[in-house]
Design an enzyme around this catalytic site. Sequence first.
Site, PDB file in Angstrom:
ATOM      1  N   GLU A  32       0.864  -1.169   0.000  1.00 45.06           N
ATOM      2  CA  GLU A  32       0.000   0.000   0.000  1.00 45.06           C
ATOM      3  C   GLU A  32       0.902   1.221   0.000  1.00 45.06           C
ATOM      4  O   GLU A  32       1.990   1.197   0.569  1.00 45.06           O
ATOM      5  CB  GLU A  32      -0.902  -0.010   1.235  1.00 45.06           C
TER       6      GLU A  32
ATOM      7  N   ALA B 134      13.402  -0.266  13.807  1.00 44.04           N
ATOM      8  CA  ALA B 134      12.744  -0.660  15.056  1.00 44.04           C
ATOM      9  C   ALA B 134      11.753   0.418  15.461  1.00 44.04           C
ATOM     10  O   ALA B 134      11.938   1.593  15.156  1.00 44.04           O
ATOM     11  CB  ALA B 134      13.797  -0.843  16.136  1.00 44.04           C
TER      12      ALA B 134
ATOM     13  N   CYS C  72      -2.036  -7.033   6.016  1.00 43.55           N
ATOM     14  CA  CYS C  72      -1.337  -8.202   5.457  1.00 43.55           C
ATOM     15  C   CYS C  72      -0.416  -8.911   6.440  1.00 43.55           C
ATOM     16  O   CYS C  72      -0.668 -10.056   6.801  1.00 43.55           O
ATOM     17  CB  CYS C  72      -0.555  -7.786   4.220  1.00 43.55           C
TER      18      CYS C  72
END
Length: 441
Positions: free
Chosen positions: A155, A260, A268
């Site tokens: 996306e 991180a 997904c």
Amino acid sequence: MKISVIGCGYLGAVHAACMASLGHDVIGVDIDADKVAVLNRGDVPFFEPGLEQILQQSLASGRLRFAVAPATDELVDVDVHFVTVGTPQSATSGAADLSFVNSAFDMIEAAVKSSTKKPVVVGKSTVPVGTAHALAKRIAPLGLTLVWNPEFLRESFAVEDTLRPDRLVYGLSDDPAHAVHGQSVLDEIYASMLAAGIPRLVMNYPTAELVKVAANSFLATKISFINAMAELCEATGGDVVELAHALGHDVRIGNRFLSAGVGFGGGCLPKDIRAFVSRAEELGVEDAVGFLREVDEINQRRRDRVVDLSFAALGGAVAGKKITVLGAAFKPNSDDIRDSPALDVALRLHEHGAQVTVTDPEALGAVEKRLPQLRTQVETMAALKGADLVLLLTEWDEYKNLDPAVVRGIVAHPKIIDGRNVLDAQAWKAAGWGYRGLGRH
Ligand code: UDX
């Protein structure tokens, strides 16, 4: 070629517009009549950079239109059906819910029964390994060929990833006649992409299904790996940003997907790793992917960590405190809030009695619809006004570029938790802020 695209969500709407832009005649089908009307008007029902332009061009060319499912008459004359429906996590387990896939095949069967054509069916939805084999058996009596052609689009880069993917994966039937036919039809559809040099990888059904889930599992593992290192940094005084940077210099490791922070979310990665574990259990090989449970747990712990750090920053109690959450989408340049780490944290702090205000450039409409209990404010500065604590949880450019001196004059207390490790820690500290990153000292 005459193409149908069944399911017009993030994947299907983009696929339909892009296939029309390649010169095919496309009918997009969806059960949601509102979405169909919006798409036929040339509007995009979600935020996806670049999609509106290609959608409008394709509609104007006369090669693209959308219809409400089952749209049997529209599907009768089609040469190739693409199945792009969602496979969400089941309400009762980690397994994938295949009901939308099954109803797409019901529609195709109904159309084929009133047609003289024998279209090729191309599955693009992410499915548990073994599904393509079962679906091929289901449509074999009708003489139809199935190809499994997973997509890897991200996306916010969906158009680019559809038109210029890293690779095209064809999962073909074990039956040579179906395999040859399926491959030649897909080659024709993707002719211009293949001519541009995009690699085409041909394999059997289970391998093609596995490429998709293995890729997402690998990406999720990479993110959780660096988030586990963040836990180590927190325990030892290390700095995970410097650690990731140094690791990434080894080209075998690379620095992408090594950021991180509050962890991964979206429609997904979380559901795909759970569906993979669930399928492995069914197959009796759960040990092979047992580590993905750990990947999921590390990811969830990062959200807990932000909640804990929020309590600590506010002296042990958040009730009544004003907390501003910068970002609601699961990642920037998207309005998708599915399994968003930012909203999970916001909701938990709200449930602990904090006065949480969420802001986001694109996702607030979705937040107001699905989580009306959360306070929203679209103007960043208004959202920050009077805050006792600021949490940066989705790294939109607008938030990365905030001036710490200016924001300091707006909040009540200059305390910020950088849940994506994207701010210049020194600059924020120098401007008088109490700054906390994740996995940083
Ligand atoms: C993913 C896959 O990248 C794509 O190939 C597949 O087709 C669908 O799933 P997407 O869900 O769009 O795409 O998002 P992605 O860009 O992969 O990011 C997933 C999540 O991981 C986001 O919440 C993001 O913030 C997070 N992330 C990503 C990190 O926390 N650290 C990183 O280093 C990278």
